[in-house]
Design an enzyme around this catalytic site. Structure first.
Site, PDB file in Angstrom:
ATOM      1  CG  ASP A 131      22.154  -4.767 -58.321  1.00 43.54           C
ATOM      2  OD1 ASP A 131      21.532  -3.688 -58.260  1.00 43.54           O
ATOM      3  OD2 ASP A 131      22.391  -5.470 -57.309  1.00 43.54           O
ATOM      4  CG  ASP A 132      18.651  -0.504 -60.647  1.00 44.56           C
ATOM      5  OD1 ASP A 132      17.858  -0.654 -61.580  1.00 44.56           O
ATOM      6  OD2 ASP A 132      18.601   0.460 -59.851  1.00 44.56           O
ATOM      7  CG  ASN A 138      17.005   1.307 -53.207  1.00 43.14           C
ATOM      8  OD1 ASN A 138      17.786   1.037 -52.302  1.00 43.14           O
ATOM      9  ND2 ASN A 138      17.005   0.655 -54.354  1.00 43.14           N
ATOM     10  CG  ASP A 181      17.427  -2.551 -53.447  1.00 45.73           C
ATOM     11  OD1 ASP A 181      17.319  -2.166 -52.268  1.00 45.73           O
ATOM     12  OD2 ASP A 181      18.407  -2.281 -54.166  1.00 45.73           O
ATOM     13  NE  ARG A 226      18.784   4.736 -55.892  1.00 42.75           N
ATOM     14  CZ  ARG A 226      19.025   3.543 -56.398  1.00 42.75           C
ATOM     15  NH1 ARG A 226      18.070   2.654 -56.533  1.00 42.75           N
ATOM     16  NH2 ARG A 226      20.224   3.207 -56.781  1.00 42.75           N
ATOM     17  CE  LYS A 260      21.047  -5.936 -54.021  1.00 40.72           C
ATOM     18  NZ  LYS A 260      22.296  -5.346 -54.554  1.00 40.72           N
ATOM     19  CG  ASP A 286      -2.024   0.995   1.112  1.00 44.05           C
ATOM     20  OD1 ASP A 286      -2.141   1.605   0.027  1.00 44.05           O
ATOM     21  OD2 ASP A 286      -2.770   1.181   2.089  1.00 44.05           O
ATOM     22  CG  ASP A 322      23.857   0.239 -50.701  1.00 40.59           C
ATOM     23  OD1 ASP A 322      23.643  -0.962 -50.945  1.00 40.59           O
ATOM     24  OD2 ASP A 322      23.110   1.159 -51.086  1.00 40.59           O
ATOM     25  CD1 TRP A 380      22.452   3.665 -47.782  1.00 38.66           C
ATOM     26  CD2 TRP A 380      24.332   4.878 -47.622  1.00 38.66           C
ATOM     27  NE1 TRP A 380      23.263   3.328 -48.838  1.00 38.66           N
ATOM     28  CE2 TRP A 380      24.429   4.053 -48.774  1.00 38.66           C
ATOM     29  CE3 TRP A 380      25.399   5.723 -47.315  1.00 38.66           C
ATOM     30  CZ2 TRP A 380      25.536   4.058 -49.619  1.00 38.66           C
ATOM     31  CZ3 TRP A 380      26.507   5.720 -48.156  1.00 38.66           C
ATOM     32  CH2 TRP A 380      26.563   4.908 -49.294  1.00 38.66           C
TER      33      TRP A 380
HETATM   34  C1  GLA Z   1      20.471  -0.183 -53.657  1.00 41.16           C
HETATM   35  C2  GLA Z   1      21.150  -1.464 -53.258  1.00 41.16           C
HETATM   36  C3  GLA Z   1      22.375  -1.688 -54.087  1.00 41.16           C
HETATM   37  C4  GLA Z   1      21.997  -1.734 -55.550  1.00 41.16           C
HETATM   38  C5  GLA Z   1      21.249  -0.477 -55.927  1.00 41.16           C
HETATM   39  C6  GLA Z   1      20.661  -0.567 -57.306  1.00 41.16           C
HETATM   40  O1  GLA Z   1      21.242   0.911 -53.331  1.00 41.16           O
HETATM   41  O2  GLA Z   1      21.452  -1.451 -51.910  1.00 41.16           O
HETATM   42  O3  GLA Z   1      23.026  -2.871 -53.717  1.00 41.16           O
HETATM   43  O4  GLA Z   1      21.207  -2.870 -55.787  1.00 41.16           O
HETATM   44  O5  GLA Z   1      20.167  -0.203 -55.035  1.00 41.16           O
HETATM   45  O6  GLA Z   1      19.960   0.556 -57.662  1.00 41.16           O
END
Ligand code: GLA
Length: 740
Positions: free
Chosen positions: A367-368, A482, A480, A445, A478, A54, A550, A200
């Protein structure tokens, strides 16, 4: 059975060889928390741990109980509006406009195994004998809100999985405004709080501070778990080291907005809460509707931080990650990003692929830059997942066939959740973008976020990706992401349901992952979000590896991978050897150091190997051969942090095979000093009585290597001109140990 209920004392004892967790129903039927710590001998009740006082200024639950206030007891799931003034786990806007909830014990079930969480990632078991689950059902009578607290005790892991399910069994709709995954009230506050923060290129930096009265928290309201604050925290004692002492871990299996919070009250209790971030959250429950929170995984140790990490590593590697690639050796990959960025054509890719194949690479990742009408920079084409006909005249199928002919697997990059204004998808569906009507529309971006809370958006992306993956014979993806979410709003939700947007968005992401992993069980998924902006256990359920950062600089990566290892296994950390000068920090480090850091992760290369001198190509060939020979040790071994790269000039870590017959240790020197101190690396996890050859020579017993250490003093400690390896800046030495 690791869960026992004693009705006389209304006590639940959850235990395994690593901990006891004790719950008691309080006088009014509210579940109270009695204990979480080392295993206790079982008794019918643990009422000696229940303190009812209490206190001055205390408000008691009712006149019938003169010293029973929820404020002064430890609780399992505190709710808003009660006699407990601390932060709460559950709050709702109720039909009459009030916010008070008083759920009391209704019944419970103890079942073998662990049921899945609908639509959500979660740890799982393969046999009922691996775990027991307690479901504790509570009812808030006036509203009919039924709350199920779920606890899973694993037989072989020092971990406790928790989640909560809230069902509206009443007659009127209500809105949950806070629904945390767990609460833990500890009877002390002399802990240190360890969190993993950054941004980042500098993700998951460990930060340690003493808990103090008031609230300490980590959180994200960006729509993803974020690079800034990871959904993981540790409470440790001041004296706890990597190898000894008490620590508790709190990990959220979730990829969206989260909150993990510690509150020290005026009597030195510590309340930990974790779950979906309440900011902006509101989930409407119509009669009959159910809401399930994400899972939280708590871990306990008395044996230091390495042991705590190993609990998460083992559980997440074997009972969170799923699918064919969970237990398969991960292929050595070469990723085209830092080699070409978006500037390539099919011939460039094939030249790189041929060269990679000669070096022993097993997976070639494009990749991209491969899709849409004009993906030459990041202004266009996100949303248009068809091959660019100029760059890839034969499409993905022809390229993939060539790569397969070279004896490698073929992988492809996607960013499914995003769209550029300059895309067919945007032109057809501008309303699919996340934006608040009448407000500015943030752009990151040059891209916008697609409203993944909408089924038709997820369906569209599934259709596009399914076609490419099926026709192109793709072995790896992969995925992603962003940019983060701003101006949150879904055009498909009515005004009173906008608070559901963020969570529905993540559920949409999970559902697309679920469909794709189901349709293509052979594909290895790697998640990515500008590196480590969504590196969390939720993602690991679908993608057993994630691009760690990255930032590919070996010195920076030492810190990033070291910090990441507090919760996440090596098999989850994508890590690549890249070119020098490094593209993020412009540092030049030896190739062997880049390798020596990257193999402690899901290993690969990310550079144009055709441009390297022959001698470096030969070195890479040997590196890949070494990695393949020891891959299963690196992927499945127990990982130990030995020397922190945040603490000084020398860093070290190692992996030990489950049978302790093999180990690899890495020691890293940042800067060379003249007349440097003597140096030893104290190893860990070895069999003290086994005799280990170190790099094939000079066998020593495990106890010597662990207690006295491995002498690693190099030539910088002597006069100049005594050539020995590893004496320059940013140098690395690997030690391979094999028991005789
Ligand atoms: C991000 C990813 C990278 C690459 C780019 C492509 O930044 O982390 O590894 O794939 O996009 O645009």
């Amino acid at each position: 059975m690791p869960v026992i209920y004693h009705s006389a004392g209304q006590t639940f004892h959850l235990y395994n060889p690593y901990y006891s967790y004790i719950i008691k129903l309080l006088p009014d039927g509210t579940p109270g928390q009695l204990y979480f710590g080392p295993p206790l001998t079982h008794r019918e009740n643990f009422d000696s741990l229940l303190e009812l006082r209490d206190r001055p200024l205390q408000v008691n639950c009712s006149p019938a109980w003169s010293c029973f206030s929820l404020d002064s007891v430890k609780l399992e799931y505190p709710c808003a509006g009660t006699t407990d003034f601390r932060r709460t786990a559950l709050e709702a806007a109720l039909p009459d406009g009030s916010r008070t909830l008083e759920p009391r014990y209704l019944r419970h079930e103890i079942t073998p195994g662990k049921p899945p969480l609908p639509g959500l990632p979660a740890t799982y078991v393969e046999e009922g004998s691996e775990a027991d689950t307690l479901s504790l059902l509570l009812l808030d009578e006036p509203t009919g809100l039924q709350i199920t607290l779920r606890y899973t005790v694993f037989a072989n892991h020092a971990a406790l999985a928790r989640s909560v399910c809230v069902q509206n069994t009443g007659a009127a709709p209500l809105t949950l405004t806070r629904a945390m995954s767990f609460c833990l009230d500890l009877p002390e506050s002399d802990y240190q709080w360890m969190e993993f923060i950054g941004g980042w290129g500098k993700e998951r930096t460990p930060v340690l501070r003493d808990l103090a009265p008031g609230v300490t928290s980590i959180e994200s309201v960006q729509g993803c778990s974020s690079a800034q604050e990871n959904p993981f925290a540790i409470l440790k004692r001041k004296e706890t080291t990597e190898f000894a002492g008490e620590a508790l871990g709190f990990s959220l299996v979730y990829s969206g907005n989260f909150l993990l919070q510690a509150q020290v009250d005026s009597w030195d209790n510590t309340r930990i809460l974790g779950g979906i971030h309440p900011e902006g959250f509101g989930w409407v429950l119509y009669p009959g509707d159910t809401f399930t929170t994400p899972e939280a995984v708590l871990a306990y140790t008395q044996s230091g931080l390495n042991d705590l990490s190993q609990t998460y590593h083992a559980l997440y590697r074997s009972r969170l990650a799923r699918g064919e690639w969970r237990d398969k050796p991960r292929p050595v990959l070469l990723n085209s990003w830092e080699a070409f960025y978006m500037d390539f054509d099919q011939e460039d890719l094939l030249r790189l692929a041929r060269s990679a194949a000669q070096l022993g690479v097993e997976l070639f990742v494009l990749d991209d830059g491969w899709f849409g009408h004009r993906r030459d920079d990041d202004h266009a084409s996100l949303g248009d997942w068809f091959p660019n006909s100029k760059k890839l005249p034969g499409g993905i199928a022809a390229l993939s066939a060539e790569v397969h002919r070279l004896g490698m697997l073929f992988g492809l990059w996607f960013e499914p959740e995003m769209v550029n204004e300059d895309s067919d998808l945007y032109r057809a569906h501008p309303d699919w973008v996340v934006q608040t009507p009448g407000r500015m529309r943030g752009v990151g971006r040059n891209q916008y976020v697609l409203d993944f809370s909408r089924q038709e958006v997820v369906d569209n992306l599934y259709g596009q990706m399914e076609q490419v993956l099926a026709q192109g014979k793709v072995d790896y993806v992969k995925w992603d992401m962003n940019r983060c979410i701003t101006q949150p709003y879904s055009a498909a939700l009515p005004p009173h349901r906008q608070g559901e947007f963020y969570h529905r968005y993540i559920l949409g992401v999970y559902s697309l992952y679920e469909r794709l992993t189901h349709r293509f069980p052979h594909i290895l998924f790697e998640s990515c979000a500008s590196g480590g902006n969504r590196f969390d256990p939720g993602m690991l359920y679908y993608a057993p590896q994630a691009w760690c950062s990255d930032n590919t600089d070996a010195v920076a990566r030492l810190q990033i991978q070291y910090g990441t290892s507090y919760c996440y296994p090596l098999s989850s950390m994508g890590s690549h050897v890249s070119v020098c000068p490094n593209h993020q920090v412009f540092r030049t480090t030896p190739l062997e150091t880049r390798f020596g850091v990257a193999i402690f992760g899901a290993f690969g290369y990310e550079l144009d190997v055709t441009k390297l001198p022959d001698q470096q190509r030969e070195e890479i060939k040997q590196q890949i051969a070494f990695f393949k020979e020891h891959r299963s040790l690196l992927q499945f071994g127990a990982f130990y942090r030995l020397k922190s790269p945040f603490a000084g000039n020398i860093a070290g870590w190692m992996v030990v095979s489950p049978d302790k017959t093999k180990a690899i240790a890495g020691e890293y020197k940042i800067l060379t000093q003249a007349n440097a101190p003597y140096r030893r690396l104290k190893l860990a996890g070895l069999d003290p009585h086994a005799l280990y050859a170190v790099n094939g020579e000079n066998p020593r017993y495990g106890d010597e290597l662990m207690q006295a250490g491995l002498v690693t003093t190099d030539s910088t400690s002597g006069r100049s001109g005594q050539p020995e390896p590893a004496q320059g800046d940013f140098s690395c030495r690997l030690f391979y140990l094999e028991a005789e």
